[in-house]
Design a protein around this motif. Sequence first.
Motif, PDB file in Angstrom:
ATOM      1  N   ASP A  63     -15.276  71.610 -84.352  1.00 26.36           N
ATOM      2  CA  ASP A  63     -16.591  71.645 -84.988  1.00 26.36           C
ATOM      3  C   ASP A  63     -16.820  73.061 -85.501  1.00 26.36           C
ATOM      4  N   MET A  64     -16.608  73.279 -86.782  1.00 29.04           N
ATOM      5  CA  MET A  64     -16.694  74.613 -87.348  1.00 29.04           C
ATOM      6  C   MET A  64     -18.132  75.089 -87.502  1.00 29.04           C
ATOM      7  N   THR A  65     -19.090  74.265 -87.155  1.00 27.11           N
ATOM      8  CA  THR A  65     -20.483  74.722 -87.164  1.00 27.11           C
ATOM      9  C   THR A  65     -20.847  75.355 -85.829  1.00 27.11           C
ATOM     10  N   ARG A  66     -19.946  75.268 -84.859  1.00 25.30           N
ATOM     11  CA  ARG A  66     -20.204  75.811 -83.520  1.00 25.30           C
ATOM     12  C   ARG A  66     -19.090  76.777 -83.150  1.00 25.30           C
ATOM     13  N   ILE A  67     -19.251  78.042 -83.539  1.00 26.58           N
ATOM     14  CA  ILE A  67     -18.269  79.049 -83.193  1.00 26.58           C
ATOM     15  C   ILE A  67     -18.981  80.249 -82.570  1.00 26.58           C
ATOM     16  N   VAL A  68     -18.248  80.985 -81.750  1.00 27.90           N
ATOM     17  CA  VAL A  68     -18.759  82.200 -81.133  1.00 27.90           C
ATOM     18  C   VAL A  68     -17.839  83.332 -81.557  1.00 27.90           C
ATOM     19  N   SER A  69     -18.395  84.364 -82.158  1.00 22.78           N
ATOM     20  CA  SER A  69     -17.624  85.515 -82.598  1.00 22.78           C
ATOM     21  C   SER A  69     -17.405  86.476 -81.436  1.00 22.78           C
ATOM     22  N   LEU A  70     -16.215  87.061 -81.368  1.00 21.19           N
ATOM     23  CA  LEU A  70     -15.877  87.988 -80.290  1.00 21.19           C
ATOM     24  C   LEU A  70     -15.681  89.402 -80.844  1.00 21.19           C
ATOM     25  N   ASN A  71     -16.361  90.366 -80.244  1.00 21.06           N
ATOM     26  CA  ASN A  71     -16.090  91.754 -80.598  1.00 21.06           C
ATOM     27  C   ASN A  71     -14.835  92.179 -79.825  1.00 21.06           C
ATOM     28  N   PRO A  72     -14.309  93.375 -80.065  1.00 23.97           N
ATOM     29  CA  PRO A  72     -13.049  93.767 -79.408  1.00 23.97           C
ATOM     30  C   PRO A  72     -13.096  93.721 -77.879  1.00 23.97           C
ATOM     31  N   SER A  73     -14.196  94.124 -77.248  1.00 22.49           N
ATOM     32  CA  SER A  73     -14.237  94.084 -75.786  1.00 22.49           C
ATOM     33  C   SER A  73     -14.318  92.648 -75.269  1.00 22.49           C
TER      34      SER A  73
ATOM     35  N   GLY B 255     -10.873  87.914 -90.708  1.00 25.23           N
ATOM     36  CA  GLY B 255     -10.727  89.173 -90.000  1.00 25.23           C
ATOM     37  C   GLY B 255     -11.483  89.278 -88.691  1.00 25.23           C
ATOM     38  N   GLU B 256     -12.122  88.203 -88.254  1.00 25.17           N
ATOM     39  CA  GLU B 256     -12.851  88.201 -86.984  1.00 25.17           C
ATOM     40  C   GLU B 256     -12.231  87.175 -86.043  1.00 25.17           C
ATOM     41  N   HIS B 257     -12.293  87.480 -84.758  1.00 17.44           N
ATOM     42  CA  HIS B 257     -11.827  86.534 -83.747  1.00 17.44           C
ATOM     43  C   HIS B 257     -13.012  85.710 -83.284  1.00 17.44           C
ATOM     44  N   VAL B 258     -12.817  84.394 -83.280  1.00 16.34           N
ATOM     45  CA  VAL B 258     -13.889  83.487 -82.898  1.00 16.34           C
ATOM     46  C   VAL B 258     -13.359  82.434 -81.930  1.00 16.34           C
ATOM     47  N   ILE B 259     -14.261  81.945 -81.088  1.00 22.02           N
ATOM     48  CA  ILE B 259     -13.958  80.818 -80.217  1.00 22.02           C
ATOM     49  C   ILE B 259     -14.374  79.573 -80.987  1.00 22.02           C
ATOM     50  N   VAL B 260     -13.434  78.704 -81.201  1.00 20.22           N
ATOM     51  CA  VAL B 260     -13.733  77.460 -81.897  1.00 20.22           C
ATOM     52  C   VAL B 260     -13.991  76.391 -80.848  1.00 20.22           C
ATOM     53  N   MET B 261     -15.162  75.778 -80.951  1.00 19.90           N
ATOM     54  CA  MET B 261     -15.550  74.748 -79.992  1.00 19.90           C
ATOM     55  C   MET B 261     -15.083  73.396 -80.488  1.00 19.90           C
ATOM     56  N   PRO B 262     -14.376  72.650 -79.654  1.00 22.88           N
ATOM     57  CA  PRO B 262     -13.864  71.359 -80.098  1.00 22.88           C
ATOM     58  C   PRO B 262     -14.993  70.372 -80.361  1.00 22.88           C
TER      59      PRO B 262
ATOM     60  N   ALA C 179     -22.743  84.886 -69.078  1.00 26.06           N
ATOM     61  CA  ALA C 179     -23.897  84.019 -69.325  1.00 26.06           C
ATOM     62  C   ALA C 179     -23.806  83.353 -70.689  1.00 26.06           C
ATOM     63  N   ARG C 180     -23.352  84.086 -71.686  1.00 28.49           N
ATOM     64  CA  ARG C 180     -23.216  83.514 -73.035  1.00 28.49           C
ATOM     65  C   ARG C 180     -22.144  82.424 -73.046  1.00 28.49           C
ATOM     66  N   LEU C 181     -21.026  82.678 -72.377  1.00 29.75           N
ATOM     67  CA  LEU C 181     -19.980  81.653 -72.299  1.00 29.75           C
ATOM     68  C   LEU C 181     -20.489  80.419 -71.569  1.00 29.75           C
ATOM     69  N   ALA C 182     -21.226  80.619 -70.492  1.00 28.38           N
ATOM     70  CA  ALA C 182     -21.772  79.499 -69.727  1.00 28.38           C
ATOM     71  C   ALA C 182     -22.780  78.716 -70.553  1.00 28.38           C
ATOM     72  N   GLU C 183     -23.621  79.427 -71.296  1.00 23.54           N
ATOM     73  CA  GLU C 183     -24.615  78.776 -72.163  1.00 23.54           C
ATOM     74  C   GLU C 183     -23.945  77.865 -73.186  1.00 23.54           C
ATOM     75  N   CYS C 184     -22.783  78.276 -73.653  1.00 22.19           N
ATOM     76  CA  CYS C 184     -22.049  77.482 -74.641  1.00 22.19           C
ATOM     77  C   CYS C 184     -21.121  76.447 -74.011  1.00 22.19           C
TER      78      CYS C 184
ATOM     79  N   ARG D 118     -12.565  77.247 -69.990  1.00 21.26           N
ATOM     80  CA  ARG D 118     -12.051  75.892 -70.193  1.00 21.26           C
ATOM     81  C   ARG D 118     -10.896  75.909 -71.195  1.00 21.26           C
ATOM     82  N   GLU D 119      -9.858  75.178 -70.870  1.00 21.71           N
ATOM     83  CA  GLU D 119      -8.613  75.185 -71.651  1.00 21.71           C
ATOM     84  C   GLU D 119      -8.761  74.700 -73.094  1.00 21.71           C
ATOM     85  N   GLU D 120      -9.732  73.829 -73.339  1.00 17.19           N
ATOM     86  CA  GLU D 120      -9.840  73.250 -74.687  1.00 17.19           C
ATOM     87  C   GLU D 120     -10.402  74.226 -75.728  1.00 17.19           C
ATOM     88  N   TYR D 121     -10.921  75.354 -75.288  1.00 10.64           N
ATOM     89  CA  TYR D 121     -11.470  76.342 -76.219  1.00 10.64           C
ATOM     90  C   TYR D 121     -10.376  77.300 -76.648  1.00 10.64           C
TER      91      TYR D 121
END
Length: 89
Positions: free
Chosen positions: A28-38, A14-21, A80-85, A4-7
């Motif tokens: 909403d900075m209480t709802r983030i998903v951290s991404l490892n390099p892969s 030093g970490e890459h995270v998906i910030v959920m609007p 599945a994790r992306l879909a869950e979120c 989804r474009e809004e994410y």
Amino acid sequence: MKIREEYKIREMAGEHVIVMPGGGGAADMTRIVSLNPSSLYLWEALRGRDFTAEDAADLLTERYEVDAETALQDAGLWVARLAECGIVE
């Protein structure tokens, strides 16, 4: 499915995270998903286009030394994790 474009990806401490609007256009900075390099690699390669778990697995086998079965399992978990979120549609 499609990311989804809004994410958005942000680098935080030093970490890459998906910030959920959040509501009202604020993140909403209480709802983030951290991404490892892969995961970041998959996000960047697949953002803006339709894809399947098989497409993500193909990318993993092209870039990393991983067998197809393991790549498909890992890609399935990532999707599945992306879909869950609610990050993919």
